[in-house]
Design a protein around this motif. Structure first.
Motif, PDB file in Angstrom:
ATOM      1  N   GLN A   1       0.201  21.628  -4.234  1.00  0.00           N
ATOM      2  CA  GLN A   1       1.648  21.821  -3.824  1.00  0.00           C
ATOM      3  C   GLN A   1       2.080  22.956  -3.138  1.00  0.00           C
ATOM      4  O   GLN A   1       3.048  22.723  -2.238  1.00  0.00           O
TER       5      GLN A   1
ATOM      6  N   THR B   1      11.460  13.936  -3.046  1.00  0.00           N
ATOM      7  CA  THR B   1      11.015  14.297  -4.437  1.00  0.00           C
ATOM      8  C   THR B   1      10.060  13.152  -4.527  1.00  0.00           C
ATOM      9  O   THR B   1       8.986  13.301  -5.212  1.00  0.00           O
ATOM     10  N   VAL B   2      10.359  12.020  -4.365  1.00  0.00           N
ATOM     11  CA  VAL B   2       9.729  10.760  -4.725  1.00  0.00           C
ATOM     12  C   VAL B   2       8.294  10.816  -3.843  1.00  0.00           C
ATOM     13  O   VAL B   2       7.355  10.635  -4.617  1.00  0.00           O
TER      14      VAL B   2
ATOM     15  N   LYS C   1       6.607  13.312  -2.856  1.00  0.00           N
ATOM     16  CA  LYS C   1       5.845  14.479  -3.509  1.00  0.00           C
ATOM     17  C   LYS C   1       5.318  14.086  -4.726  1.00  0.00           C
ATOM     18  O   LYS C   1       4.136  14.259  -5.079  1.00  0.00           O
ATOM     19  N   THR C   2       6.188  13.422  -5.510  1.00  0.00           N
ATOM     20  CA  THR C   2       5.581  12.718  -6.784  1.00  0.00           C
ATOM     21  C   THR C   2       4.547  11.751  -6.615  1.00  0.00           C
ATOM     22  O   THR C   2       3.466  11.868  -7.310  1.00  0.00           O
TER      23      THR C   2
ATOM     24  N   LYS D   1       1.336  13.807  -5.566  1.00  0.00           N
ATOM     25  CA  LYS D   1       0.780  14.386  -7.089  1.00  0.00           C
ATOM     26  C   LYS D   1      -0.137  13.396  -7.840  1.00  0.00           C
ATOM     27  O   LYS D   1      -1.227  13.592  -8.181  1.00  0.00           O
TER      28      LYS D   1
END
Length: 128
Positions: A81, A92-93, A95-96, A99
């Motif tokens: 990250q 953000t979605v 990025k999630t 991950k």
């Protein structure tokens, strides 16, 4: 973090060398197979004292493996990250999802590595 695992193994090597007639390599193998919950059954505690010790030692080891595995995965994800995600201008979605993707890749990679190592030590063969 690695110190906890080293101490755990050293303690197990010390105790099992007194309770069982196994070699140090056999003890290390037994500890690894037990705490990873693989449990092949090639080695098993033969005395009451060894069995009672194993019950508590295995529970502690399983918690240790889960905790350390979680910390390892978390550190890899955080490094990824910091290196990649913070430089990208994505939602953000996304990025999630990234991950989750990294976590799945780690899980699959560790599973494949474990399979290869056990296959090597157990002389597994593949027939196609």
């Amino acid at each position: 973090r690695i110190l906890a695992i080293v101490i755990y193994y050293l303690f197990g090597l010390l105790v099992y060398s007194q309770l069982e007639t196994w070699s140090l390599a056999d003890i290390a193998y037994f500890i690894t197979v037990t705490v990873t919950t693989v449990g092949y059954g090639y080695y098993y505690p033969t005395s009451y004292n060894s069995q009672m010790f194993t019950v508590f030692y295995a529970m502690l080891g399983i918690v240790l493996v889960i905790t350390e595995g979680n910390e390892f995965a978390r550190s890899v994800i955080i490094k990824q990250q910091n290196i990649y995600l913070d430089q990208l201008n994505i939602s953000t979605v996304r990025k999630t999802l990234y991950k989750v993707y990294i976590s799945l890749c780690l899980l699959i990679g560790i599973t494949i590595l474990g399979t290869l190592v056990f296959g090597l030590f157990e002389n597994w063969t593949v027939e196609i």
